[in-house]
Each structure stands twice: as C-alpha cells, then as structure tokens.
Design a protein around this motif. Structure first.
Motif, PDB file in Angstrom:
ATOM      1  N   ASN A  27       3.657   0.717  -4.702  1.00  0.00           N
ATOM      2  CA  ASN A  27       2.349   0.968  -4.093  1.00  0.00           C
ATOM      3  C   ASN A  27       1.731  -0.313  -3.553  1.00  0.00           C
ATOM      4  O   ASN A  27       1.063  -0.284  -2.512  1.00  0.00           O
ATOM      5  CB  ASN A  27       1.410   1.640  -5.095  1.00  0.00           C
ATOM      6  N   LEU A  29       3.399  -2.964  -2.370  1.00  0.00           N
ATOM      7  CA  LEU A  29       4.125  -3.320  -1.146  1.00  0.00           C
ATOM      8  C   LEU A  29       3.745  -2.399   0.008  1.00  0.00           C
ATOM      9  O   LEU A  29       3.496  -2.867   1.132  1.00  0.00           O
ATOM     10  CB  LEU A  29       5.638  -3.261  -1.393  1.00  0.00           C
ATOM     11  N   ILE A  30       3.693  -1.106  -0.250  1.00  0.00           N
ATOM     12  CA  ILE A  30       3.304  -0.150   0.789  1.00  0.00           C
ATOM     13  C   ILE A  30       1.860  -0.412   1.229  1.00  0.00           C
ATOM     14  O   ILE A  30       1.538  -0.346   2.417  1.00  0.00           O
ATOM     15  CB  ILE A  30       3.479   1.303   0.289  1.00  0.00           C
ATOM     16  N   VAL A  32       0.121  -3.275   1.190  1.00  0.00           N
ATOM     17  CA  VAL A  32       0.047  -4.468   2.027  1.00  0.00           C
ATOM     18  C   VAL A  32       0.633  -4.171   3.405  1.00  0.00           C
ATOM     19  O   VAL A  32       0.059  -4.545   4.438  1.00  0.00           O
ATOM     20  CB  VAL A  32       0.769  -5.660   1.348  1.00  0.00           C
ATOM     21  N   TRP A  33       1.754  -3.495   3.448  1.00  0.00           N
ATOM     22  CA  TRP A  33       2.376  -3.148   4.726  1.00  0.00           C
ATOM     23  C   TRP A  33       1.442  -2.293   5.585  1.00  0.00           C
ATOM     24  O   TRP A  33       1.281  -2.546   6.777  1.00  0.00           O
ATOM     25  CB  TRP A  33       3.703  -2.419   4.492  1.00  0.00           C
ATOM     26  N   MET A  34       0.811  -1.291   4.968  1.00  0.00           N
ATOM     27  CA  MET A  34      -0.069  -0.413   5.732  1.00  0.00           C
ATOM     28  C   MET A  34      -1.327  -1.143   6.199  1.00  0.00           C
ATOM     29  O   MET A  34      -1.844  -0.852   7.277  1.00  0.00           O
ATOM     30  CB  MET A  34      -0.446   0.816   4.903  1.00  0.00           C
ATOM     31  N   LEU A  36      -1.475  -4.296   7.008  1.00  0.00           N
ATOM     32  CA  LEU A  36      -1.097  -5.231   8.063  1.00  0.00           C
ATOM     33  C   LEU A  36      -0.550  -4.525   9.301  1.00  0.00           C
ATOM     34  O   LEU A  36      -0.464  -5.136  10.370  1.00  0.00           O
ATOM     35  CB  LEU A  36      -0.065  -6.227   7.536  1.00  0.00           C
ATOM     36  N   ALA A  37      -0.170  -3.263   9.187  1.00  0.00           N
ATOM     37  CA  ALA A  37       0.457  -2.535  10.294  1.00  0.00           C
ATOM     38  C   ALA A  37      -0.430  -2.397  11.527  1.00  0.00           C
ATOM     39  O   ALA A  37       0.089  -2.442  12.647  1.00  0.00           O
ATOM     40  CB  ALA A  37       0.918  -1.160   9.814  1.00  0.00           C
ATOM     41  N   PRO A  43       1.643   1.766  14.913  1.00  0.00           N
ATOM     42  CA  PRO A  43       2.956   2.374  14.718  1.00  0.00           C
ATOM     43  C   PRO A  43       2.928   3.869  15.042  1.00  0.00           C
ATOM     44  O   PRO A  43       1.891   4.518  14.979  1.00  0.00           O
ATOM     45  CB  PRO A  43       3.248   2.141  13.235  1.00  0.00           C
ATOM     46  N   LEU A  60      -4.533   3.716   8.706  1.00  0.00           N
ATOM     47  CA  LEU A  60      -3.540   2.874   8.032  1.00  0.00           C
ATOM     48  C   LEU A  60      -4.198   1.900   7.065  1.00  0.00           C
ATOM     49  O   LEU A  60      -3.745   1.725   5.937  1.00  0.00           O
ATOM     50  CB  LEU A  60      -2.713   2.109   9.065  1.00  0.00           C
ATOM     51  N   GLY A  64      -3.764   1.924   3.066  1.00  0.00           N
ATOM     52  CA  GLY A  64      -3.230   0.715   2.442  1.00  0.00           C
ATOM     53  C   GLY A  64      -4.123   0.213   1.319  1.00  0.00           C
ATOM     54  O   GLY A  64      -3.648  -0.176   0.252  1.00  0.00           O
ATOM     55  N   SER A  67      -3.710   2.464  -1.598  1.00  0.00           N
ATOM     56  CA  SER A  67      -2.436   2.203  -2.275  1.00  0.00           C
ATOM     57  C   SER A  67      -2.525   0.963  -3.156  1.00  0.00           C
ATOM     58  O   SER A  67      -1.962   0.925  -4.251  1.00  0.00           O
ATOM     59  CB  SER A  67      -1.306   2.038  -1.258  1.00  0.00           C
TER      60      SER A  67
END
Length: 137
Positions: A27, A29-30, A32-34, A36-37, A43, A60, A64, A67
């Motif tokens: 959660n 990692l997801i 942070v990714w979301m 920064l996306a 996307p 997003l 994020g 999460s």
C-alpha cells in the motif's frame, strides 16, 4: 498480574503479522506511485471492454494518499498484533471479512485476495491465536 514466563507467539500469528507487513509495504508503494503519477501525462488504463480511460490527477492523488494512510494503519496493526493486543485480533478479523466481501466483488480477479483473507480469518480465529491475543500483556 504479570507472568514471569514469556509466552511464545504462535507460528500462525507470526504468518498473519508478516502478511500485514507485506500489505503495508504494498500500500505504501502503490500510494507513492499514485501520488506521483499525475505529474506529467495522466495515465490511461484499459477497462474490461477494451476502452481506454484517462485517470484524473486529483483522483490519483487522493487514492494515493488514502493508500498511504492505509499503509500506516497496517503498520500500527502489525505492531499491535506482535505484542498480542486483544483489539488487534478483532481488527484483523474485521478487515479479513471486509476484504473477503470485496474479493467476491472483484471476481474473477480477486481469487488471491479471497484465499489469503480466508486463511487469515481461519488463523486469527484459531485456539492458539485466541490464547495469544487474550493473554495479559
């Protein structure tokens, strides 16, 4: 009254704690990714019918952030379960039931989550887990 003898944590409870830590890491990692996306191009995903859908940046970012919040809650829960807090068992069981229900909604893609959460529910409801969570801390 405290006991001088240290109680050994059951293997099943340790397995559940490891799974909670894995969920926390996933959660985080997801999250942070979301978060920064949205920087750059938004996307796109392809839905089940094959249509391309662009994801809004605010959606997003908020997902994020949620999460990341869930990851911190999982870390808190793993720490509570490792010391044997009785409230941790109740929270683990409640989250497992909620995840089982959502796994049913995600079928046919939710089989892994469904099986893992049924296993977590069985382990957290077992006699050794009940003894671990009901002992005085």
């Amino acid at each position: 009254m405290s006991s001088d003898v240290q109680t050994k944590r059951p293997g099943g409870v340790t397995f559940v704690i490891v799974l909670i830590w894995v969920a926390a890491l996933f959660n985080a990692l997801i999250g942070v990714w979301m978060m920064l996306a949205p920087f750059g191009q938004n996307p796109t995903i392809t839905d089940i019918q094959g249509n391309t859908v662009e994801l809004p940046g605010f959606w997003l970012f908020m997902n994020g952030a949620l999460s990341l919040l869930l990851a911190f809650m999982y870390v808190w829960l793993a720490r509570m379960a490792s010391i044997g807090a009785a409230s941790a068992q109740v929270i683990i069981q409640a989250l497992a039931v909620i995840n089982i229900i959502f796994g049913l909604f995600r079928l046919p893609y939710g089989w892994l989550g469904l099986v893992l959460n049924i296993l977590i529910l069985v382990i957290a409801s077992g006699a050794s887990a009940k003894a671990w969570f009901s002992r005085p801390i």
